[in-house]
Design a protein around this motif. Structure first.
Motif, PDB file in Angstrom:
ATOM      1  N   PRO A 160       0.819  -1.212   0.000  1.00  0.00           N
ATOM      2  CA  PRO A 160       0.000   0.000   0.000  1.00  0.00           C
ATOM      3  C   PRO A 160       0.851   1.260   0.000  1.00  0.00           C
ATOM      4  CG  PRO A 160      -0.018  -1.011   2.169  1.00  0.00           C
ATOM      5  CD  PRO A 160       0.701  -1.965   1.254  1.00  0.00           C
ATOM      6  N   ARG A 161       0.197   2.376  -0.244  1.00  0.00           N
ATOM      7  CA  ARG A 161       0.902   3.655  -0.369  1.00  0.00           C
ATOM      8  C   ARG A 161       1.674   3.984   0.908  1.00  0.00           C
ATOM      9  NH1 ARG A 161       2.489   8.629   1.496  1.00  0.00           N
ATOM     10  NH2 ARG A 161       2.745  10.081  -0.223  1.00  0.00           N
ATOM     11  N   GLU A 162       1.078   3.720   2.080  1.00  0.00           N
ATOM     12  CA  GLU A 162       1.748   4.061   3.339  1.00  0.00           C
ATOM     13  C   GLU A 162       3.053   3.290   3.498  1.00  0.00           C
ATOM     14  OE1 GLU A 162      -1.415   3.219   3.001  1.00  0.00           O
ATOM     15  OE2 GLU A 162      -2.360   5.167   3.361  1.00  0.00           O
ATOM     16  N   ASP A 163       3.024   1.998   3.138  1.00  0.00           N
ATOM     17  CA  ASP A 163       4.247   1.195   3.250  1.00  0.00           C
ATOM     18  C   ASP A 163       5.267   1.591   2.190  1.00  0.00           C
ATOM     19  OD1 ASP A 163       3.328  -0.155   5.432  1.00  0.00           O
ATOM     20  OD2 ASP A 163       2.659  -1.921   4.344  1.00  0.00           O
ATOM     21  N   THR A 164       4.782   1.981   0.998  1.00  0.00           N
ATOM     22  CA  THR A 164       5.699   2.477  -0.021  1.00  0.00           C
ATOM     23  C   THR A 164       6.404   3.726   0.482  1.00  0.00           C
ATOM     24  OG1 THR A 164       4.332   1.604  -1.822  1.00  0.00           O
ATOM     25  CG2 THR A 164       5.901   3.329  -2.389  1.00  0.00           C
ATOM     26  N   ALA A 165       5.654   4.614   1.129  1.00  0.00           N
ATOM     27  CA  ALA A 165       6.256   5.826   1.682  1.00  0.00           C
ATOM     28  C   ALA A 165       7.293   5.482   2.751  1.00  0.00           C
ATOM     29  CB  ALA A 165       5.173   6.730   2.260  1.00  0.00           C
ATOM     30  N   GLY A 166       6.975   4.491   3.596  1.00  0.00           N
ATOM     31  CA  GLY A 166       7.950   4.078   4.597  1.00  0.00           C
ATOM     32  C   GLY A 166       9.200   3.497   3.976  1.00  0.00           C
ATOM     33  N   LEU A 167       9.019   2.735   2.895  1.00  0.00           N
ATOM     34  CA  LEU A 167      10.156   2.132   2.193  1.00  0.00           C
ATOM     35  C   LEU A 167      11.065   3.204   1.599  1.00  0.00           C
ATOM     36  CD1 LEU A 167      10.851  -0.870   1.660  1.00  0.00           C
ATOM     37  CD2 LEU A 167       9.864  -0.592  -0.598  1.00  0.00           C
ATOM     38  N   LEU A 168      10.455   4.301   1.122  1.00  0.00           N
ATOM     39  CA  LEU A 168      11.210   5.360   0.456  1.00  0.00           C
ATOM     40  C   LEU A 168      11.653   6.465   1.406  1.00  0.00           C
ATOM     41  CD1 LEU A 168       8.979   5.712  -2.743  1.00  0.00           C
ATOM     42  CD2 LEU A 168      11.191   4.578  -2.578  1.00  0.00           C
ATOM     43  N   ALA A 169      11.327   6.327   2.690  1.00  0.00           N
ATOM     44  CA  ALA A 169      11.602   7.417   3.630  1.00  0.00           C
ATOM     45  C   ALA A 169      13.073   7.797   3.656  1.00  0.00           C
ATOM     46  CB  ALA A 169      11.123   7.033   5.032  1.00  0.00           C
ATOM     47  N   SER A 170      13.945   6.807   3.597  1.00  0.00           N
ATOM     48  CA  SER A 170      15.375   7.101   3.663  1.00  0.00           C
ATOM     49  C   SER A 170      15.876   7.807   2.413  1.00  0.00           C
ATOM     50  CB  SER A 170      16.176   5.810   3.878  1.00  0.00           C
ATOM     51  OG  SER A 170      15.974   4.909   2.802  1.00  0.00           O
ATOM     52  N   SER A 171      15.084   7.768   1.338  1.00  0.00           N
ATOM     53  CA  SER A 171      15.491   8.428   0.096  1.00  0.00           C
ATOM     54  C   SER A 171      15.142   9.904   0.080  1.00  0.00           C
ATOM     55  CB  SER A 171      14.826   7.733  -1.105  1.00  0.00           C
ATOM     56  OG  SER A 171      15.226   6.389  -1.191  1.00  0.00           O
ATOM     57  N   ARG A 172      14.393  10.366   1.082  1.00  0.00           N
ATOM     58  CA  ARG A 172      14.059  11.785   1.233  1.00  0.00           C
ATOM     59  C   ARG A 172      13.362  12.331  -0.016  1.00  0.00           C
ATOM     60  NH1 ARG A 172      13.273  13.583   5.777  1.00  0.00           N
ATOM     61  NH2 ARG A 172      13.718  15.702   5.080  1.00  0.00           N
ATOM     62  N   LEU A 173      12.343  11.600  -0.475  1.00  0.00           N
ATOM     63  CA  LEU A 173      11.569  12.058  -1.616  1.00  0.00           C
ATOM     64  C   LEU A 173      10.391  12.893  -1.135  1.00  0.00           C
ATOM     65  CD1 LEU A 173      11.375   8.768  -3.721  1.00  0.00           C
ATOM     66  CD2 LEU A 173      13.054  10.619  -3.910  1.00  0.00           C
ATOM     67  N   GLU A 174      10.067  13.962  -1.876  1.00  0.00           N
ATOM     68  CA  GLU A 174       8.899  14.746  -1.487  1.00  0.00           C
ATOM     69  C   GLU A 174       7.638  13.931  -1.783  1.00  0.00           C
ATOM     70  OE1 GLU A 174       6.956  17.102  -4.036  1.00  0.00           O
ATOM     71  OE2 GLU A 174       7.496  15.520  -5.412  1.00  0.00           O
TER      72      GLU A 174
END
Length: 590
Positions: A160-174
């Motif tokens: 889901p979108r929330e987990d995708t955001a967590g996965l990408l958190a270290s990449s510092r994407l807006e």
């Protein structure tokens, strides 16, 4: 027993394993359960292999993998474990000493290997963890593992979108870049990794001017993995098929009426899942990745012929903005599709400041505060100094606890835009805990007025009811604040703990918002095991039933629940469903 890994797919992500904690615990526990193992199924690229790799890390196991090239060779997947010539009966005997067998890509096994896996599951002493992809033809012996209820099945949904955001958190994407990647990849983690790597390598990620986040605008990189993923689209060779696909790609973000196409061609493409026809009789591409890739791979002359005039989007964008404004006037911010604005953003085309300001305001009122900041920045990018966008950016940053406009009168709209901004400005007094300042300024029959009345009376139950209505209308942040206010209004400690639990669950969905009403609300986190037990308790299982399912002692389950109650401020099972926004996937027969 030696650990064998042959042809094992590994998802070497540029980030640590994130999400899927409950599923991870289920797979880990499967070898110790009373069954012979577990089958993990899901769409291609959803992370089945990575999940199993994490679950068996450090354990003694053998691994086999099905491949399309060897489907005609008997026992090809087991070539490294069995002698050259062997019967099925003898193969079962030889593998009886393997304590744990991981079978990856089981849908690609040859018939003999599939039969061996099935026999091991039915008669052998070997525990199995089997991965298979949904939507493809599998050997009957493999599919019967779950259809015949030989092994329990864990069906993975796309991330889901929330987990995708967590996965990408270290990449510092807006936030808008994260949304775009999730929309394009649809939970396909291999594709997500490939696209992000290509964006980094090509320098297409640009740093935001007033922050440390990275943004992506412009075309989709067509990598070898992307071409492979879209082979069935790019290689369509039937009469008129590629022309139809290209026309739909270049008309995006709009759809086209059916009478502009050869219906026989459309029927073929629709049957293959490449085209979607809506109820109004208009056609569009079925997957959001297809259009960008088809446009990127079209020749220059073809693109020139098919690209429509840009002014065609003006009326559609205005209509989109009008929908957002109308929703705001009706005090409702439920999810609204906005393909035109999203397309302008992705294609790096100018986004009108009034539209960006409305999108920012809508996102902020929904509690999507980081998306609100990104939309406001986009408007300022194309119209420097725009008053409405600058104001929305400051207000959203204020909700995040960052530098920005002071709280209070935060709901006001951009100049010249009628969207109920006066109502939201008055309502901010209620959010700040001063309902008397909103007296006479809120619609008498609206949810905001009921919020003010309940708060003025210190009616905890009334505030809880208001929170439910706010959630239904999409105001997740406001609902979290109402629940937090109810905590202080309740006289019954049990009711107060329940309101606090609800406030925590809602606040977690608000992208890190920090507002005065939420001050002091600690968003306690649970361990993976605690989340698993809480989910089962929320589903109605007793401590003993949970202990039997997870092979734990009843006392251990009770200790985990007590720790979870302490962290989350809950007191009993009645509060637990609020902690779980989605039911935990269970291993169950199909």
């Amino acid at each position: 027993m030696t650990t064998y890994d042959q042809d094992a797919k590994t998802l070497e992500l540029p980030w640590p394993f994130t999400g899927r904690e409950d599923e991870l615990e289920l797979v880990r526990a499967s070898p110790a359960s009373g069954r012979h193992g577990i089958v993990v199924t899901g769409p291609a690229g959803c992370g089945k292999t990575r999940l199993i790799t994490e679950a068996v890390r450090g354990t003694e196991r053998a691994r086999v993998t099905g491949t399309p090239e060897t489907r005609g060779l008997p026992f090809a997947a087991f070539a490294h474990l069995l002698p050259d010539t062997v019967s099925l009966h003898r193969a079962v005997q030889l593998l009886s000493g393997v304590r744990l067998l991981v079978v990856d890509d089981a849908h690609l096994l040859d018939e003999a290997s599939a039969a061996l896996v099935h026999q091991l599951a039915v008669h052998g002493r070997t525990r199995l963890i089997v991965a298979a992809t949904d939507g493809v033809t599998a050997p009957g012996a493999v599919s019967r593992l779950w259809t015949g209820e030989v092994l329990p099945r864990l069906s993975l949904e796309p991330l889901p979108r929330e987990d995708t955001a967590g996965l990408l958190a270290s990449s510092r994407l807006e936030a808008l870049t994260t949304d775009r990647l999730h929309r394009l990849c649809q939970g396909d983690l291999r594709l997500l990794r490939d696209l992000l790597g290509a964006l980094r390598a090509s320098g297409r990620l640009t740093r935001e001017p007033d922050g440390d986040e990275w943004a992506w605008r412009g075309p989709v990189p067509v990598t070898p993995a992307v071409r492979e993923r879209l082979a069935r689209v790019l290689e369509r060779s039937g009469p008129g098929e590629r022309e139809t696909l290209d026309r739909l790609a270049f008309c995006e973000p709009l759809s086209l009426p059916l009478d502009e196409f050869d219906l026989r061609v459309l029927e073929e493409l629709e049957a293959d899942g490449l085209v979607h026809v809506d109820g109004s009789g208009r056609a569009a591409l079925a997957h959001p990745l297809h259009g960008p890739v088809l446009r990127a791979t079209a020749g220059r002359l073809r693109a020139r012929r098919l690209t429509p005039a840009p002014e065609r989007l003006g009326p559609a964008l205005e209509a989109e903005q009008a929908v957002f404004v109308r929703q705001l006037e009706q005090q409702k911010v439920t999810a609204v599709p906005a393909p035109v604005g999203d397309w302008l953003l992705a294609e790096e085309l100018p986004v009108p400041a009034p539209y960006a300001a409305v999108r920012a305001r809508y996102a902020r009122l929904r509690g999507e505060v980081r998306e609100a900041v990104a939309w406001a920045r986009e408007g300022v990018r194309w119209t420097p100094g725009d008053v409405g966008c600058c104001r929305e950016r400051d207000l959203a940053q204020g909700e995040l606890g960052e530098d920005g406009a002071a709280r209070g009168e935060a709901g006001g709209g951009a100049p010249g835009v009628s969207d109920g901004g006066e109502v939201f400005a008055a309502y901010d007094a209620v959010r700040l805990g001063a309902p008397e300042r909103a007296a006479g300024r809120l619609p008498a029959d609206g949810v905001f007025a009921r919020h003010a009345e309940a708060l003025a009376r210190r009616d905890g139950t009334g505030l809880d009811r208001v929170a439910e209505e706010l959630t239904e209308r999409g105001f997740v942040l406001f609902a979290a604040e109402a629940c937090a206010q109810a905590v202080r209004a309740h006289r019954d400690p049990r009711a107060a703990r329940l309101s606090r639990t609800r406030a925590v669950a809602l606040a977690r969905r608000c992208q890190g918002a920090r507002t005065p009403a939420l001050s002091g609300l600690v968003l306690g986190e649970l361990t993976a095991r605690q989340r698993q037990i809480v989910a089962l308790a929320a589903a109605g299982l007793s401590n003993r039933q949970i202990a039997e399912r997870l092979t734990l002692s009843v006392r251990t389950v009770g200790n985990h629940l007590y720790s979870a109650y302490t962290r989350l401020g809950a007191s009993d099972r009645g509060a637990l469903p609020w902690l779980m926004e989605m039911p935990m996937p269970e291993a169950r027969p199909a």
